[in-house]
Design a protein around this motif. Sequence first.
Motif, PDB file in Angstrom:
ATOM      1  N   VAL A   1      -7.237 -55.000 -79.975  1.00  0.00           N
ATOM      2  CA  VAL A   1      -6.155 -55.472 -80.849  1.00  0.00           C
ATOM      3  C   VAL A   1      -5.981 -54.512 -82.024  1.00  0.00           C
ATOM      4  O   VAL A   1      -4.851 -54.178 -82.405  1.00  0.00           O
ATOM      5  N   LEU A   2      -7.091 -54.026 -82.589  1.00  0.00           N
ATOM      6  CA  LEU A   2      -7.011 -53.077 -83.698  1.00  0.00           C
ATOM      7  C   LEU A   2      -6.322 -51.785 -83.273  1.00  0.00           C
ATOM      8  O   LEU A   2      -5.495 -51.243 -84.007  1.00  0.00           O
ATOM      9  N   LEU A   3      -6.632 -51.307 -82.082  1.00  0.00           N
ATOM     10  CA  LEU A   3      -5.987 -50.090 -81.577  1.00  0.00           C
ATOM     11  C   LEU A   3      -4.494 -50.300 -81.331  1.00  0.00           C
ATOM     12  O   LEU A   3      -3.683 -49.404 -81.594  1.00  0.00           O
TER      13      LEU A   3
ATOM     14  N   ASP B   1      -1.759 -48.684 -93.498  1.00  0.00           N
ATOM     15  CA  ASP B   1      -2.666 -47.739 -92.835  1.00  0.00           C
ATOM     16  C   ASP B   1      -4.064 -47.793 -93.442  1.00  0.00           C
ATOM     17  O   ASP B   1      -5.067 -47.768 -92.723  1.00  0.00           O
ATOM     18  N   TRP B   2      -4.140 -47.877 -94.766  1.00  0.00           N
ATOM     19  CA  TRP B   2      -5.432 -47.965 -95.425  1.00  0.00           C
ATOM     20  C   TRP B   2      -6.150 -49.257 -95.068  1.00  0.00           C
ATOM     21  O   TRP B   2      -7.374 -49.255 -94.843  1.00  0.00           O
TER      22      TRP B   2
ATOM     23  N   GLY C   1       1.672 -46.498 -86.077  1.00  0.00           N
ATOM     24  CA  GLY C   1       2.027 -45.094 -85.846  1.00  0.00           C
ATOM     25  C   GLY C   1       3.435 -44.936 -85.320  1.00  0.00           C
ATOM     26  O   GLY C   1       4.191 -44.067 -85.773  1.00  0.00           O
ATOM     27  N   ILE C   2       3.820 -45.772 -84.365  1.00  0.00           N
ATOM     28  CA  ILE C   2       5.175 -45.703 -83.808  1.00  0.00           C
ATOM     29  C   ILE C   2       6.209 -46.048 -84.879  1.00  0.00           C
ATOM     30  O   ILE C   2       7.202 -45.340 -85.062  1.00  0.00           O
ATOM     31  N   GLY C   3       5.961 -47.147 -85.589  1.00  0.00           N
ATOM     32  CA  GLY C   3       6.901 -47.560 -86.634  1.00  0.00           C
ATOM     33  C   GLY C   3       6.989 -46.554 -87.763  1.00  0.00           C
ATOM     34  O   GLY C   3       8.078 -46.228 -88.248  1.00  0.00           O
ATOM     35  N   GLY C   4       5.840 -46.012 -88.178  1.00  0.00           N
ATOM     36  CA  GLY C   4       5.842 -45.005 -89.236  1.00  0.00           C
ATOM     37  C   GLY C   4       6.529 -43.727 -88.809  1.00  0.00           C
ATOM     38  O   GLY C   4       7.228 -43.087 -89.602  1.00  0.00           O
ATOM     39  N   GLY C   5       6.352 -43.327 -87.549  1.00  0.00           N
ATOM     40  CA  GLY C   5       7.031 -42.127 -87.038  1.00  0.00           C
ATOM     41  C   GLY C   5       8.532 -42.285 -87.010  1.00  0.00           C
ATOM     42  O   GLY C   5       9.274 -41.374 -87.395  1.00  0.00           O
TER      43      GLY C   5
END
Length: 119
Positions: free
Chosen positions: A75-77, A39-40, A84-88
């Motif tokens: 691509v960045l988005l 994320d960073w 976000g999906i994977g982290g959720g």
Amino acid sequence: METLRHVVVLVHLVGFAVLFGSWAVQAFGGKRQITKIMDWGLAIAGVAGLALAAPWGLADGVEMNYAKIGTKLVVLLIIGALLGIGGGRQKRGATVPPAIFWLVGILTLANAGIALLWR
């Protein structure tokens, strides 16, 4: 001003290196999880990329390649959405789907490739 622009380009590439490096550690370390370092790295690359999209420090007569900038932003988005999906899913105790995990690495490498190869 040109030197400052080159420093921002370096920061942009370091952001992608952090994202891709942390992804590679997870990919080849066996866990295949989304980490905060990813994320960073995405945030660093995104902020530096937005700074580069501003038309400052360019030599006279040089025009911005808005198609390239737009493609890299999309691509960045997508990478951000996948993180976000994977982290959720990971926070809920589920595993990160392999397709999402591998797409993060592929798209990160593709975005760095677009930066270097598209003229």
